[in-house]
Design an enzyme around this catalytic site. Structure first.
Site, PDB file in Angstrom:
ATOM      1  CB  CYS A 154      -0.930   0.015   1.209  1.00 15.70           C
ATOM      2  SG  CYS A 154      -2.142  -1.331   1.201  1.00 15.70           S
ATOM      3  CE1 TYR A 158      -8.461 -24.294   7.501  1.00 24.02           C
ATOM      4  CE2 TYR A 158      -6.702 -25.825   6.921  1.00 24.02           C
ATOM      5  CZ  TYR A 158      -7.774 -25.473   7.713  1.00 24.02           C
ATOM      6  OH  TYR A 158      -8.174 -26.309   8.726  1.00 24.02           O
TER       7      TYR A 158
END
Length: 829
Positions: free
Chosen positions: A43, A280
């Site tokens: 970010c 997962y």
């Protein structure tokens, strides 16, 4: 001893690895990353490119060595998992540097492959000056290119959160930035009228942007890259950033037979398990039911990925004991001086899902108005029309946006309602908030709507109202009304309303508006309790309406730029077109209008300018961003001179020079009568259109400024011959079928004879060497004839801006009347 493998080493994968070690000291944990870096701050990448973050190392939160030293996790960078063997619980791994492949078994496997940038097959897209931005390697390439080539111009393709952050940071480096976006707005999570606020802010920063336009090709011509758009425009640039969007990285999962959502995401259950009990999945690649709509969706945000990582690790070690509740996509971005945030789902999604909802917009200040530097905000919330259950919110402002959106997101995540917004207890002191915080205010306003105390209409509903059974009532002051109002409205200030109720009909629907909605609400209560049954308030007031209906894009502002041999950018004419005054110093006074809401800044200006002499100047600072437009209109109306106006960090600074006395201005005006000509082109008859253009071109040739105002059927005269495809509603399609396609399709008013007469006329004109209508239109454009298309007529007739010729302006009757007021000839054709 258990063996856990993790594919992907950024936000989600690194979190899983760290949490697994804290829960299971004995397990063997291996993390695979095909790139060079793990656990980096993706970010922050745009801000490193823009030199806001100076130190590259601060972006690298962990290294393979630090992970091994502290957590005893084996990190294999430049190792790409190329196959999952579910039957044998193993993966095939390729060493990216050597090409060697090997197999690694697992007890539990975690998929966190992330998302990949979308790169459409556009001609020339592999040019070395075109980049995507997804990881540290991408960032290093962009940074190196900027350092080595010192680009002066940049094009950002795509106006999402990352695209706008990149635009800001390239602008920060001194580049002329152009944004190209195929949608009609920037930042897709926002609704249109909220994005309109961002559009207007971008204009104040001199960012060029093209909406409803896409890139068709890139072409290198020497040292310049030409970007061709669908509209036919060409942009010369030195650098391109592709920020078109991302898609889930699902190749491994698809080939392994894992269940995928329609959007390509890997489906996970409440324990974040795929359809394989030993695999997962989390992060950008995962598809999970949205908590509000229940539809499978992807959330491309770091916050949810980190939380998912913790849950995955707990379930691996403890046997699926923790459930994931989903993410509501709470997001925030800095766009130059403003903060833009959203949570939940926007109005457009609620419409698509056909969920019952109400939306309302409020405006206010970041803290108590009497404390210095109270800055404006706009807040929109969406809720169920009966029980007030909260669906989403969007907020734009300068300060305190983050804490407000977080409060709303917390209520939303808990399944709360507008009543919970009212009950939020916040820390209050004048520098930080108001006694009734914006979040509380949003809840109070929503309750008035749900309880039936107030009926509202939105800006787009009011924009389409053209009925004899409707009265538009402006309850602002007369001064505000003069600066701008909704066409066809009557003005009765709210403070005068009780004494003027007999001026309003009780058998019609009354739509009330003010600046931001508060005075409108008071007026609605007065009317409702005085026997008026159909009374509505304009949500967000004139401020939202004006932002939404005005021109959104900001095209061609760099058209006059050129780069000389000294590598500097120059303009062919002055930046603002205003006269530069040099010489002796001019007396200037400063006026602080910060914290005042419209019409406060204008009233303050009017009051203070009376205290100075003609030729002296007044510099006024205001926090109401509407002042930036209002001060221009006010100066035009009052004969004062706007020397400059700018906006920075939520403050508008205007420098005004007091003009001569009104009587002197009047003498000057009478001594030099206007030479301008204006015409209303109402008809699309070929002969009438020819007459209007013959007169227009003749007047322009004689030195007059000419304005043609095209309304209703006259819009057909200025349609493109090669119009792009435009999506339209049923009524617009019906009107379209009855209207001429373009100037070449016009009929004669007399003796048309099913089109034969028009053909005869064209043949006769050709024989007599008379320009065709199409040629006359082009000549008029070249002669500087101003062509304005009536916005209201476009809405009624279903004509879109994209259907009109290049160079045609969009305006309303006020725009035309301003030109007519300066003319000595006005014709209706």
């Amino acid at each position: 001893m258990s063996k856990y493998l993790i594919i992907g080493g950024v936000a989600g994968g690194a979190t899983v690895a760290a949490r697994l070690r804290r829960l299971d000291e004995q397990a063997e944990i291996i993390m695979f990353e095909r790139g060079a870096h793990i656990s980096y701050a993706n970010c922050g990448l745009p801000y490193y490119i823009g030199d806001v973050i100076k130190d590259r190392e601060k972006l690298l939160l962990q290294t393979p060595e630090s992970f091994k030293a502290r957590l005893n996790v084996e990190v294999r960078v430049f190792n790409e998992v190329v196959k999952i063997d579910r039957e044998n619980k193993a993966v095939v791994v390729r060493n990216v540097e050597t090409g060697e492949e090997y197999t690694e078994s697992y007890d539990k496997l975690v998929l966190s492959p992330g998302a990949e940038p979308i790169k459409p097959p556009i001609s020339g897209i592999k040019d070395p000056s075109i980049f995507t931005l997804r990881n540290v390697v991408d960032t290093d390439k962009v940074k190196a290119y900027c350092n080595d080539h010192q680009p002066k111009r940049a094009v950002v393709v795509g106006a999402g959160f990352i695209g706008l952050e990149m635009a800001e940071n390239l602008h920060h480096l001194g580049m002329k930035v152009s944004i190209v976006e195929m949608a009609k707005q920037v930042m897709a999570p926002l609704d249109y009228e909220m994005a309109a606020v961002v559009h207007q802010h971008l204009k104040t920063k001199q960012v060029e942007f093209f909406l409803k336009d896409g890139v068709t090709s890139f072409k290198r011509e020497g040292g310049v890259l030409n970007v061709t758009l669908q509209s036919g425009r060409q942009i010369e640039t030195d650098l391109v950033i592709l920020s078109i969007g991302v898609k889930p990285e699902n190749k491994l999962a698809r080939e392994a037979g894992l269940e995928l959502a329609p959007n390509g995401g890997i489906i996970a259950n409440e324990y974040l398990l795929s359809n394989d009990e030993n695999i997962y999945v989390l992060g950008d690649a995962m598809a999970f039911p949205h908590p509000i709509t229940g539809k499978l969706s992807n959330i491309y945000l770091a916050g949810p990925a980190n939380k998912q990582g913790r849950i995955v690790a707990d379930n691996i070690v403890s046997g699926n004991t923790r459930k994931y509740k989903g993410a509501i996509a709470t997001a925030i971005a800095k766009v130059f001086d403003i903060t833009v945030a959203s949570t939940g789902i926007p109005e457009k999604t609620l419409k698509n899902e056909m969920m019952p909802y109400t939306a309302n917009i409020i405006h206010g200040a970041s803290h108590a108005g009497y404390y210095p530097d109270a800055l404006p905000y706009t807040l929109k919330i969406l809720f169920h029309p009966e029980n007030g259950k909260l669906y989403g919110a969007q907020m734009i402002g300068y300060e305190g946006v983050d804490k407000r959106i977080d409060l709303i997101a917390t209520v939303l995540k808990q399944g709360g309602s507008i009543y919970d917004l009212q009950d939020i207890e916040h820390a209050y002191a004048p520098p930080f908030s108001s006694a009734k915080d914006p979040v509380n205010q949003a809840g109070f306003a929503a309750e008035n709507i749900v309880s039936g105390k107030l009926k509202i209409v939105s800006w787009d509903e009011i924009h389409n109202f053209h009925s004899e059974n409707i009265v538009l009532l402006d309850v602002r002051t007369a001064a505000e009304n003069e600066l701008g109002h909704i066409e066809g409205s009557v003005n009765i200030p709210v403070d005068d309303l009780r004494g003027r109720l007999d001026e309003l009909p009780k058998d019609k629907k009354i739509i009330v508006y003010c600046g931001v909605g508060l005075r409108g609400y008071i007026a609605c209560r007065i009317l409702t309790q005085s026997g008026f049954s159909e009374v509505y308030n304009l949500s967000g007031g004139y401020k939202t309406y004006e932002h939404s209906i005005c021109k959104q894009s900001n095209e061609d502002i760099f058209e006059a730029n050129y780069i000389t041999k000294n590598d500097h950018i120059y303009r062919g004419k002055a930046d603002n077109g205003q006269e530069v005054i040099e010489g002796a110093a001019v007396k200037t006074i400063q006026v602080d209008a910060c914290g005042l809401q419209c019409p406060g800044p204008i009233l303050k200006l009017k009051q203070e300018i009376e205290n100075i002499k003609p030729g002296e100047r007044l510099e006024q600072i205001a926090t109401d961003m509407g002042f930036m437009k209002d001060v221009k209109s006010w100066c035009n109306m009052t004969g004062n001179k706007l020397v400059s106006v700018s906006a920075e960090k939520g403050k508008v600074k205007a420098l005004i020079e007091k003009g001569k006395k009104q009587e002197e201005s009047s003498k000057k005006t009478s001594a030099a009568p206007a030479k301008n000509k204006t015409m209303v082109v109402f008809s699309d008859d070929m002969d009438r259109a020819l007459a209007s253009l013959v007169i227009a071109n003749g007047a322009a040739a004689m030195g007059s400024k000419v304005t043609l105002f095209f309304t209703f059927w006259g819009l057909n005269v200025i349609k493109k011959s090669d119009k792009p495809h435009v999506e339209k509603d049923i009524m617009s399609k019906m009107f379209g079928s009855m209207m001429a396609k373009d100037a070449g399709d016009l009929k004669l008013s007399k003796m048309n004879m099913m089109g034969v007469g028009a053909k005869m006329m064209k043949k006769r004109m050709l024989a007599k060497k008379v320009d065709s209508l199409e040629d006359m239109l082009q000549t008029a454009m070249e002669n500087g004839v101003q062509m304005i298309a009536c916005q209201m007529s476009m809405d009624v007739m279903g004509v879109d801006k994209e259907e009109l010729m290049e160079g045609v302006e969009i305006g309303g009757v006020a725009t035309y009347l301003e030109e007519a007021d300066q003319s000595n000839l006005n014709l209706f054709i």
